[in-house]
Structure formats: structure tokens, C-alpha cells
Design a protein around this motif. Sequence first.
Motif, PDB file in Angstrom:
ATOM      1  N   ASP A  20      44.531  80.564 145.311  1.00  0.00           N
ATOM      2  CA  ASP A  20      43.558  79.880 146.158  1.00  0.00           C
ATOM      3  C   ASP A  20      42.200  80.557 146.107  1.00  0.00           C
ATOM      4  O   ASP A  20      42.115  81.771 145.969  1.00  0.00           O
ATOM      5  CB  ASP A  20      44.047  79.879 147.616  1.00  0.00           C
ATOM      6  CG  ASP A  20      45.209  78.914 147.799  1.00  0.00           C
ATOM      7  OD1 ASP A  20      45.273  77.946 147.019  1.00  0.00           O
ATOM      8  OD2 ASP A  20      46.038  79.146 148.684  1.00  0.00           O
TER       9      ASP A  20
ATOM     10  N   ASP B 206      41.286  76.097 143.693  1.00  0.00           N
ATOM     11  CA  ASP B 206      42.691  76.271 144.079  1.00  0.00           C
ATOM     12  C   ASP B 206      43.526  75.638 142.978  1.00  0.00           C
ATOM     13  O   ASP B 206      43.291  74.481 142.635  1.00  0.00           O
ATOM     14  CB  ASP B 206      43.000  75.527 145.389  1.00  0.00           C
ATOM     15  CG  ASP B 206      42.256  76.128 146.566  1.00  0.00           C
ATOM     16  OD1 ASP B 206      41.518  77.109 146.366  1.00  0.00           O
ATOM     17  OD2 ASP B 206      42.402  75.600 147.676  1.00  0.00           O
ATOM     18  N   PHE B 207      44.461  76.389 142.433  1.00  0.00           N
ATOM     19  CA  PHE B 207      45.277  75.808 141.366  1.00  0.00           C
ATOM     20  C   PHE B 207      46.676  76.409 141.321  1.00  0.00           C
ATOM     21  O   PHE B 207      46.949  77.444 141.919  1.00  0.00           O
ATOM     22  CB  PHE B 207      44.588  75.965 139.999  1.00  0.00           C
ATOM     23  CG  PHE B 207      44.240  77.382 139.631  1.00  0.00           C
ATOM     24  CD1 PHE B 207      43.050  77.938 140.042  1.00  0.00           C
ATOM     25  CD2 PHE B 207      45.105  78.146 138.874  1.00  0.00           C
ATOM     26  CE1 PHE B 207      42.726  79.244 139.708  1.00  0.00           C
ATOM     27  CE2 PHE B 207      44.782  79.455 138.522  1.00  0.00           C
ATOM     28  CZ  PHE B 207      43.585  79.995 138.947  1.00  0.00           C
ATOM     29  N   LEU B 208      47.541  75.698 140.608  1.00  0.00           N
ATOM     30  CA  LEU B 208      48.904  76.160 140.361  1.00  0.00           C
ATOM     31  C   LEU B 208      48.972  76.601 138.912  1.00  0.00           C
ATOM     32  O   LEU B 208      48.660  75.829 138.016  1.00  0.00           O
ATOM     33  CB  LEU B 208      49.884  74.996 140.553  1.00  0.00           C
ATOM     34  CG  LEU B 208      50.384  74.713 141.957  1.00  0.00           C
ATOM     35  CD1 LEU B 208      51.233  73.445 141.909  1.00  0.00           C
ATOM     36  CD2 LEU B 208      51.195  75.879 142.473  1.00  0.00           C
TER      37      LEU B 208
ATOM     38  N   ARG C 275      50.709  80.157 142.821  1.00  0.00           N
ATOM     39  CA  ARG C 275      49.670  79.390 143.492  1.00  0.00           C
ATOM     40  C   ARG C 275      48.480  80.295 143.782  1.00  0.00           C
ATOM     41  O   ARG C 275      48.645  81.352 144.384  1.00  0.00           O
ATOM     42  CB  ARG C 275      50.248  78.840 144.790  1.00  0.00           C
ATOM     43  CG  ARG C 275      49.344  77.842 145.448  1.00  0.00           C
ATOM     44  CD  ARG C 275      50.073  77.251 146.608  1.00  0.00           C
ATOM     45  NE  ARG C 275      49.103  77.091 147.689  1.00  0.00           N
ATOM     46  CZ  ARG C 275      49.335  76.350 148.753  1.00  0.00           C
ATOM     47  NH1 ARG C 275      50.494  75.748 148.894  1.00  0.00           N
ATOM     48  NH2 ARG C 275      48.426  76.230 149.683  1.00  0.00           N
TER      49      ARG C 275
ATOM     50  N   THR D 195      47.280  73.555 137.059  1.00  0.00           N
ATOM     51  CA  THR D 195      46.993  72.251 137.646  1.00  0.00           C
ATOM     52  C   THR D 195      46.032  72.430 138.810  1.00  0.00           C
ATOM     53  O   THR D 195      46.270  73.260 139.694  1.00  0.00           O
ATOM     54  CB  THR D 195      48.293  71.603 138.171  1.00  0.00           C
ATOM     55  OG1 THR D 195      49.272  71.677 137.142  1.00  0.00           O
ATOM     56  CG2 THR D 195      48.055  70.149 138.539  1.00  0.00           C
TER      57      THR D 195
ATOM     58  N   ARG E 231      44.235  71.937 142.233  1.00  0.00           N
ATOM     59  CA  ARG E 231      44.599  71.409 143.548  1.00  0.00           C
ATOM     60  C   ARG E 231      43.345  71.068 144.338  1.00  0.00           C
ATOM     61  O   ARG E 231      43.274  70.026 144.970  1.00  0.00           O
ATOM     62  CB  ARG E 231      45.476  72.410 144.295  1.00  0.00           C
ATOM     63  CG  ARG E 231      46.827  72.600 143.609  1.00  0.00           C
ATOM     64  CD  ARG E 231      47.710  73.616 144.297  1.00  0.00           C
ATOM     65  NE  ARG E 231      47.835  73.337 145.693  1.00  0.00           N
ATOM     66  CZ  ARG E 231      47.318  74.107 146.666  1.00  0.00           C
ATOM     67  NH1 ARG E 231      46.666  75.198 146.356  1.00  0.00           N
ATOM     68  NH2 ARG E 231      47.466  73.784 147.908  1.00  0.00           N
TER      69      ARG E 231
END
Lengths: 236, 201
Positions: free
Chosen positions: A4, A61-63, A2, A70, A72
Motif C-alpha cells: 500500500d 496500492d497493488f498486489l 499486498r 495488479t 488496486r
Amino acid sequence: MRIDQQPTFVMHGRPYRETSLLLECLTRDHGRIGVVARGVRRERAKLQRSQLEPFQPIALDFLLRGELATLRAAEPIGLPMRLVGDALMSGLYLNELVVRLTARHDPQPAVFDAYGSTLRRLADGEPVGWTLRRFERDLLDALGYALALEFEGDSGEPLVSGGSYRYEPELGAVPARPNEPHTVQGRDLLDLAADRCPDAAGLAALRRLMRQVITFHLGGGELRAWTVLGQGGVRR
Amino acid sequence: MSSSSKLLAELIDALRCLPGVGGKSAQRMAFHLLERERQGGFRLAAALEAAMRDVGHCSRCRTFSEEPVCPVCASASRDKHVLCVVESPSDLVAIEQATGYRGLYFVLLGRLSPLDGLGPEELGLPMLAQRLGEGEVEEMILATNPTVEGEATAHYLGQLARAAGIRVTRLAHGVPLGGELEFVDRGTLAHAFGSRQVLGS
């Protein structure tokens, strides 16, 4: 994983499935990545599409799992940069150049910084041709394809300002034969190395040189933006 | 998805080519047609077949049409001096429904996008340039989307039109009607602020 608040530029977005977008992003610390933005093409999407347009710095912000990330959340950092006219076309060229020359998941903070300052220069209305040449120089440098701009490629002798050279992508500048077409002057190469803007003829020679070098590193083939911009009458 | 009938399985699979239709919806549609809408099913099949076979592109504006020239382009009551350039046939329909526009259209079927491999040739711009050269068009309205690629396309088209000595206008951008400034995104608000207009009396 994750991640950010990652400084990011969106390079390109294409529709993906029914309501999603597949974004090609240049991040500062994770290189170029593909990001799926789910549901953002829906009418009442929480995240506005305009925040995912190219040419504006955003915090993402992503995964990151496997090949694609993906999305966020995304929020703009600072004021949006407005590119208009030739600067806008040049921006599309920058994006194609970066996407074609960089690999995914290869962190290149230097490329990210050079890209950001180039957009700023384009938005501020600095001369388009010189701005692009500086970026191309820095991009090639960061990717390990640095141009040899101060010494001859074969002999290692320093370049002479008044000398006439032929640039070979693998070798560097070598003295041109008499009457050879498409040569570049020593002073133009030295100017590029020292970050001084050469005259119009010098810029034209450097532009030709860059095309040749970039074509070489693309492994043949052309950039689509060259034909689009060429026909649009944009002076680069 | 196990199915006792090969034809049924084939139908379900074929329905999945529709946007937003996955396995479950396709199955529901297939059963609905077979159980309750045989007539409707035949009609759908015939319409689909005919449309896929006969609908092509208008030779003047490139929108979908089964005639060589679409009804809008062929209409005598349309103003032939104004040409509105849009990205897609659905944009054309949106403008037709929302405005009283009486001029003609040109549909690009895309936008300039080097990374998608879309250039002037793919958008039919040589055809558009030729049309502008005919001298009938006096104003070109650029109604491409307010995205980066849409703006780039508008810029390119603007140069094309100016070279032919034609007046070029661009759709305005701004705050949506009934919207609240607080909730408008920064880019749109900055744009609307920058291109504010003198209040008419």
C-alpha cells in the motif's frame, strides 16, 4: 503480497487486452515492476487514466504475485509536474534509459530518488543537457557501473585538469594519444565528479562519453530516444 | 471446447481474433451464423475478404483507403491550406463527426514512443515533412492525444512545421462540457486553469 501507498512513477503504459493497461512502473522499495491496471481504459473507469500518466509521483496500492502486479488504487502525491517541449522529450529519454538499464524486481531507492529530483529539475526549466548528465552519472553509480572521474583508469594517477583523456567503459579515463579524436578534458570529468556544470564544449564531450558508456552497458544497441531527440533538433 | 465439426472449431477459433471476443462469445457468434444467419454469414465473409485484400493506406494522409488517394484528400471542396494531424483513423472519424472541419488530415498511425520502438520513420514524418515543404499547407492543427506521448509528438511536429514556416495550432485542453469541477482530475483542472481565456463580450 499486498503493498500500500508505495511511491511510484509510471514509466510507460501500453494497452493490454480490451480495457486494461500494462504499466511499467518505477517504485521506491520494489524496483521496476510491471503492473496490470484492469479496466482503466473503459469509459466509466473508476480510476482516471490521467493519474497513470508518466512524470507524476503517485502512491500505488497493488498486489504483487509472480511476475506482474495488479493495481488496486493510485492517487497523486503533490502537484503534477508539467514537462513541456525539450524537457518532455528528455523525460521520455529518462524513461527509456531507466527501463533498459534496470532489471525488474530489483529495489533501487537511489535510482528512484535521482529520477524524482531529475524530473523536478526538468519541470523547473533547468538546462536539459546538464540535468541529464547528472542523472546518468547517478544512475550508473546506483547500478554499480560508477564512472571513474577523478583518477586514471590504468595507472591510478589523479586526473589533471588540463589533461586530455580517452574514456574506456571498462577501464576509465586514460591519457589520450596526440591528435586523438573524441577526447574529454580532465576538468570536465572533475566537474562532473564535483557536480559543477562544465562549459558547452565540456557538456558535448560528456554527452558523447555517456552515450558510449551507456551503449556498452546496454550490451550494444541504441536507445530509441537518441534518434528521436537527435532529429527533433533538441539540444542535449 | 470439444466440437464434432472441424470447420466449426476452425470458425470459432478464427472469431477469437476480434477484440473483446473470447471462447464463449466466439462460440455464440458461430452458432448464430450457422443456425439463423447463413446469408449474413456469406455477406460477412465476402466483405471481410474484400476489405482485407483491398484496403490499404492513402498515399497522402495514410488513413485506410482502397483508392491510392482517399476521398477526403481527393475532394475538391476541402480546404487544402489546413492540415490536421491525428494519431489514428478513429480520431479522424471522431473529428469529422463532431466538428465542421473542412480541411485535410494526416494520420500518424501511432505516436512517438521510444519504449514501443516508434520513431519518426514509423509515423511517416519524412512524408509529412515533404508535404509541408510543398508550400500548400498554411496551418497545421495538432490533434494528437493529451497524453505524455501525444504531447511529445505534438512538440516534435511543431518543430517540423515551424522549420517549414507554417502556423501551428494545438487542440485546447480543459474541463469537459457538463462536467463539475469537483470531479475533474487535478491535471486537467490545472491545465484548464492555466490556459483560461478572456471572456468574450
